[in-house]
Scaffold this motif. Structure first.
Motif, PDB file in Angstrom:
ATOM      1  N   UNK A 191       0.775  -1.234   0.000  1.00 50.47           N
ATOM      2  CA  UNK A 191       0.000   0.000   0.000  1.00 50.47           C
ATOM      3  C   UNK A 191       0.804   1.280   0.000  1.00 50.47           C
ATOM      4  N   UNK A 192       2.133   1.179  -0.131  1.00 48.07           N
ATOM      5  CA  UNK A 192       2.893   2.412  -0.080  1.00 48.07           C
ATOM      6  C   UNK A 192       4.344   2.275  -0.435  1.00 48.07           C
ATOM      7  N   UNK A 193       5.060   3.347  -0.096  1.00 42.44           N
ATOM      8  CA  UNK A 193       6.508   3.399  -0.324  1.00 42.44           C
ATOM      9  C   UNK A 193       7.186   3.861   0.955  1.00 42.44           C
ATOM     10  N   UNK A 194       8.203   3.096   1.342  1.00 44.84           N
ATOM     11  CA  UNK A 194       9.031   3.465   2.469  1.00 44.84           C
ATOM     12  C   UNK A 194      10.211   4.248   1.889  1.00 44.84           C
ATOM     13  N   UNK A 195      10.239   5.544   2.148  1.00 50.79           N
ATOM     14  CA  UNK A 195      11.288   6.409   1.617  1.00 50.79           C
ATOM     15  C   UNK A 195      12.405   6.453   2.649  1.00 50.79           C
ATOM     16  N   UNK A 196      13.582   5.923   2.260  1.00 51.06           N
ATOM     17  CA  UNK A 196      14.649   5.714   3.228  1.00 51.06           C
ATOM     18  C   UNK A 196      15.838   6.672   3.126  1.00 51.06           C
ATOM     19  N   UNK A 197      16.034   7.310   1.985  1.00 49.05           N
ATOM     20  CA  UNK A 197      17.227   8.146   1.841  1.00 49.05           C
ATOM     21  C   UNK A 197      17.030   9.197   0.756  1.00 49.05           C
ATOM     22  N   UNK A 198      17.529  10.396   1.046  1.00 46.69           N
ATOM     23  CA  UNK A 198      17.593  11.469   0.055  1.00 46.69           C
ATOM     24  C   UNK A 198      19.040  11.927   0.009  1.00 46.69           C
TER      25      UNK A 198
ATOM     26  N   UNK B 271      -0.958   5.710  -3.173  1.00 50.62           N
ATOM     27  CA  UNK B 271      -0.149   5.041  -2.161  1.00 50.62           C
ATOM     28  C   UNK B 271      -0.015   5.904  -0.907  1.00 50.62           C
ATOM     29  N   UNK B 272       0.598   5.341   0.113  1.00 42.31           N
ATOM     30  CA  UNK B 272       0.941   6.046   1.341  1.00 42.31           C
ATOM     31  C   UNK B 272       2.456   6.041   1.473  1.00 42.31           C
ATOM     32  N   UNK B 273       2.977   6.955   2.288  1.00 48.61           N
ATOM     33  CA  UNK B 273       4.415   7.045   2.508  1.00 48.61           C
ATOM     34  C   UNK B 273       4.762   6.700   3.946  1.00 48.61           C
ATOM     35  N   UNK B 274       5.869   6.006   4.092  1.00 48.42           N
ATOM     36  CA  UNK B 274       6.498   5.777   5.391  1.00 48.42           C
ATOM     37  C   UNK B 274       7.855   6.474   5.286  1.00 48.42           C
ATOM     38  N   UNK B 275       7.961   7.708   5.781  1.00 46.38           N
ATOM     39  CA  UNK B 275       9.175   8.492   5.593  1.00 46.38           C
ATOM     40  C   UNK B 275      10.232   8.227   6.674  1.00 46.38           C
ATOM     41  N   UNK B 276      11.029   7.183   6.498  1.00 50.21           N
ATOM     42  CA  UNK B 276      12.105   6.935   7.453  1.00 50.21           C
ATOM     43  C   UNK B 276      13.302   7.835   7.182  1.00 50.21           C
ATOM     44  N   UNK B 277      13.355   8.433   6.033  1.00 46.78           N
ATOM     45  CA  UNK B 277      14.376   9.423   5.687  1.00 46.78           C
ATOM     46  C   UNK B 277      14.104  10.695   6.506  1.00 46.78           C
ATOM     47  N   UNK B 278      15.123  11.175   7.219  1.00 44.41           N
ATOM     48  CA  UNK B 278      14.907  12.334   8.081  1.00 44.41           C
ATOM     49  C   UNK B 278      14.506  13.584   7.286  1.00 44.41           C
ATOM     50  N   UNK B 279      15.022  13.734   6.074  1.00 42.01           N
ATOM     51  CA  UNK B 279      14.625  14.892   5.272  1.00 42.01           C
ATOM     52  C   UNK B 279      13.137  14.835   4.948  1.00 42.01           C
ATOM     53  N   UNK B 280      12.653  13.676   4.487  1.00 34.41           N
ATOM     54  CA  UNK B 280      11.239  13.549   4.138  1.00 34.41           C
ATOM     55  C   UNK B 280      10.346  13.706   5.360  1.00 34.41           C
TER      56      UNK B 280
END
Length: 103
Positions: free
Chosen positions: A34-41, A69-78
């Protein structure tokens, strides 16, 4: 809002890329149910101070919205970007992750 045509979603590599002046800025992600885990920028130092990270964030968040989708922003910037713009993006955060961001 339209997505930025210069930013490409390289699904096989699980990252969005933006090429600027011979450098590559990117956002890494993993697909989850159901989403994207955004881990790094990553924005190269040579591109700093030009709003590249924010440009990537706007594009990625719009792409996630467009795809339903939904986001799981583990990236501190996001995480920080969403916290600074909750009226625009809080609805995109995965329900189980909203409390982590204080939303």
């Amino acid at each position: 809002m339209n997505r930025d045509p210069e930013i490409k979603d390289l699904e096989a590599e699980r990252r969005y890329e933006l090429h600027v002046d011979g450098h590559v800025a990117y956002v890494e992600y993993n697909n989850v149910e159901g989403g994207r885990l955004v881990s790094k920028t990553l924005v190269p130092e040579e591109l700093g101070g030009r709003g590249i990270a924010s440009r990537l964030a706007k594009h990625v968040l719009q792409d996630i919205r467009d795809k339903g989708l939904k986001i799981l922003p583990t990236c501190t910037f996001f995480a920080g970007y969403i916290q600074k713009h909750p009226e625009e993006y809080a609805d995109l955060v995965h329900d189980g992750y909203r409390a982590v961001l204080g939303l």
